[in-house]
Design a protein around this motif. Structure first.
Motif, short mmCIF file in Angstrom:
data_model
loop_
_atom_site.label_atom_id
_atom_site.label_comp_id
_atom_site.label_asym_id
_atom_site.label_seq_id
_atom_site.Cartn_x
_atom_site.Cartn_y
_atom_site.Cartn_z
N THR B 66 0.82 -1.22 0.00
CA THR B 66 0.00 0.00 0.00
C THR B 66 0.85 1.26 0.00
O THR B 66 0.54 2.22 -0.72
CB THR B 66 -0.90 0.04 1.25
OG1 THR B 66 -1.46 -1.25 1.44
CG2 THR B 66 -2.00 1.05 1.09
N LEU B 70 0.12 4.64 -2.16
CA LEU B 70 -0.57 5.69 -1.41
C LEU B 70 0.18 7.02 -1.50
O LEU B 70 -0.43 8.08 -1.65
CB LEU B 70 -0.70 5.25 0.05
CG LEU B 70 -1.66 6.07 0.91
CD1 LEU B 70 -3.05 6.02 0.33
CD2 LEU B 70 -1.66 5.57 2.33
N ALA B 74 -1.40 10.34 -3.05
CA ALA B 74 -1.52 11.58 -2.28
C ALA B 74 -0.99 12.76 -3.09
O ALA B 74 -1.59 13.83 -3.10
CB ALA B 74 -0.75 11.46 -0.96
N ALA B 102 -6.39 17.58 2.94
CA ALA B 102 -6.75 16.19 3.23
C ALA B 102 -5.89 15.24 2.40
O ALA B 102 -5.43 14.20 2.90
CB ALA B 102 -8.23 15.98 2.94
N ALA B 103 -5.66 15.61 1.13
CA ALA B 103 -4.86 14.75 0.28
C ALA B 103 -3.43 14.65 0.81
O ALA B 103 -2.84 13.56 0.85
CB ALA B 103 -4.85 15.27 -1.15
N ALA B 105 -2.51 14.85 3.81
CA ALA B 105 -2.45 14.12 5.08
C ALA B 105 -2.05 12.67 4.84
O ALA B 105 -1.45 12.03 5.70
CB ALA B 105 -3.79 14.19 5.78
N TYR B 106 -2.38 12.15 3.64
CA TYR B 106 -2.08 10.75 3.36
C TYR B 106 -0.58 10.48 3.22
O TYR B 106 -0.16 9.33 3.29
CB TYR B 106 -2.81 10.27 2.10
CG TYR B 106 -4.24 9.97 2.39
CD1 TYR B 106 -4.58 8.82 3.08
CD2 TYR B 106 -5.25 10.85 2.01
CE1 TYR B 106 -5.90 8.55 3.39
CE2 TYR B 106 -6.56 10.59 2.32
CZ TYR B 106 -6.88 9.44 3.00
OH TYR B 106 -8.17 9.18 3.32
N VAL B 107 0.20 11.54 3.02
CA VAL B 107 1.65 11.37 2.94
C VAL B 107 2.16 10.75 4.24
O VAL B 107 2.97 9.82 4.24
CB VAL B 107 2.33 12.72 2.67
CG1 VAL B 107 3.83 12.55 2.70
CG2 VAL B 107 1.87 13.27 1.35
N VAL B 109 0.45 8.94 6.36
CA VAL B 109 0.01 7.55 6.44
C VAL B 109 0.94 6.66 5.60
O VAL B 109 1.38 5.60 6.06
CB VAL B 109 -1.44 7.42 5.95
CG1 VAL B 109 -1.90 5.99 6.09
CG2 VAL B 109 -2.35 8.34 6.72
N ALA B 110 1.27 7.13 4.40
CA ALA B 110 2.11 6.33 3.51
C ALA B 110 3.47 6.08 4.16
O ALA B 110 4.00 4.96 4.12
CB ALA B 110 2.28 7.04 2.17
#
Lengths: 120, 303
Positions: B66, B70, B74, B102-103, B105-107, B109-110
């Motif tokens: 993932t 991801l 992002a 919001a996009a 923010a996924y950095v 998580v990745a």
């Protein structure tokens, strides 16, 4: 464009990204598997397999900052709609949010005063 | 009719974005080696594809797969809502500014997933370090964005560009620009803030155990992230497509590449920042400065 086609486009973009990465993996896969050698697949740790897995309890030293972040992040959720109508509401909006922010800011100053803004 | 116009816009934006990412790859090498090697990104990609792909033995397979995708997603998702010209917003979301955030923010998580998945201590610490960075850069970034929304009275990026008609936001709210610029560097883990993944730190940190095609996707993801951030700065602070003489799209591209080049340039001359110092400085100085910036913009708007 209709409103829901926006989200279709976003979904399409996500799919394209996934497919693109998948294609790269496919090219890589078609070039053959790596040579199996002992000790090669050890994670980067001085060449030796650690006795314990890395998924153990880890002391996250910045938990104090995490708590502060949580407070301020909640407040940000209010600030977005506030920012949009700010000019329309004028001085009332400034004072309302000013009081709210001041309370939070006092919290920050208190944390600072108590030495909370140091690495724990 | 409308469908073909949408398709043309989509193609234009994708081409510009892809070309920009390629130019960024060249620029990044230029910032290190001091010369422009135009074919180097292609050679590097081929090299990564040709190399043996070694996966750590006790990995978390789902997260391991993932994380790279991801990161790439992002970077590209944020680009979807940013307008390249008055007539070329790919997506005109009513919550555009929020969506960009919001996009991005996924950095985090990745990177945390990438660090966790390989089951190596160094990689994990790299991931946790990036989480620490997030706590530092996130607030100044969001607050600086809010101030641009206040001026435009709208979260739609096109409206934010239009609100800068007379005066760009970089002059209207210089403090916000400075904070956003630094936060962007930290978000893209570029050199002064590259502690989580730097080659000289933790054997490569969160990326230590990614090789071959997955490493390639991670590097592409980082570059597309830098590209998105440069476009974000162009749109929110540098007046977007506005400029005289040239078409709007060209102006956006020029400004974007200039911002990206400055990103890479900064990294060359500033030494690495420890994440705990970053946290301290961020909460002591950057967050109050961001609040003052909001107050400053608020007073300017009421005058």
């Amino acid at each position: 464009m209709a409103n829901d086609s926006h989200y279709l486009l976003l979904l399409g973009m996500l799919t394209c990204t996934g497919v693109f990465a998948g294609l790269l993996y496919l090219v890589k896969f078609s070039l053959g598997p790596p040579v199996a050698e002992p000790g090669k697949d050890v994670p980067a740790e001085s060449g030796r397999l650690a006795v314990e897995p890395a998924w153990v309890r880890y002391h996250v030293h910045y938990y104090g900052f995490a708590l502060l972040f949580l407070c301020f992040d909640m407040e940000m959720a209010f600030m977005y709609p506030w920012a949009v109508v700010y000019k329309k509401l004028g001085i009332t909006a400034l004072l309302d949010m000013g009081v709210f922010l001041l309370i939070l800011f006092l919290g920050l100053v208190y944390t600072w005063n108590q030495g909370g803004l140091k690495r724990q | 009719m409308e469908n073909s116009a949408t398709l043309a816009t989509t193609l234009l934006v994708v081409l510009l974005f892809a070309g920009g990412v390629y130019a960024l790859a060249v620029l990044e090498y230029w910032s290190v080696a001091g010369r422009l090697a135009w074919t180097r990104p292609v050679r590097l990609a081929l090299k990564l594809l040709a190399r043996e792909e070694i996966k750590p033995r006790q990995r978390d397979a789902v997260f391991y797969e993932t994380a790279p995708v991801l990161l790439l997603a992002a970077g590209t998702l944020a680009a979807a809502v940013l307008p390249w010209s008055a007539s070329a917003p790919l997506l005109s979301l009513a919550t555009g500014a929020l969506f960009v955030n919001a996009a991005f923010a996924y950095v985090m998580v990745a990177l945390v997933l990438g660090g966790w998945s390989s089951n190596g201590a160094y990689a994990m610490i790299g991931g946790w370090r990036f989480l620490g960075q997030l706590l530092a850069y996130s607030m100044p970034m969001v607050m600086a964005l809010t101030a641009t929304v206040m001026r435009a009275e709208s979260m739609v990026p096109v409206q934010i560009v239009l609100s800068q008609r007379g005066l760009w936001n970089i002059i209207y709210q210089p403090v916000g620009f400075g904070l956003f610029y630094l936060a962007a560097l930290a978000l893209a883990f570029l050199p002064p803030f590259d502690l989580p993944v730097a080659a000289g730190e933790l054997a490569g940190g969160a990326w230590a155990d990614f090789t071959g095609a997955r490493r390639l996707v991670l590097r592409l993801g980082r570059l597309s992230l830098v590209m998105s951030l440069a476009v974000t700065i162009t749109v929110f602070y540098l007046g977007g497509w506005q400029g005289s003489g040239l078409p709007g799209v060209v102006w956006t591209l020029l400004k974007t590449l200039l911002v990206a080049a400055s990103f890479f340039g900064v990294g060359r001359y500033v030494s690495r920042v420890r994440y705990d110092l970053m946290l301290e400085w961020s909460w002591k100085y950057a967050t109050p400065a961001a609040l003052l910036n909001i107050l400053w913009v608020g007073i300017l708007l009421l005058l």
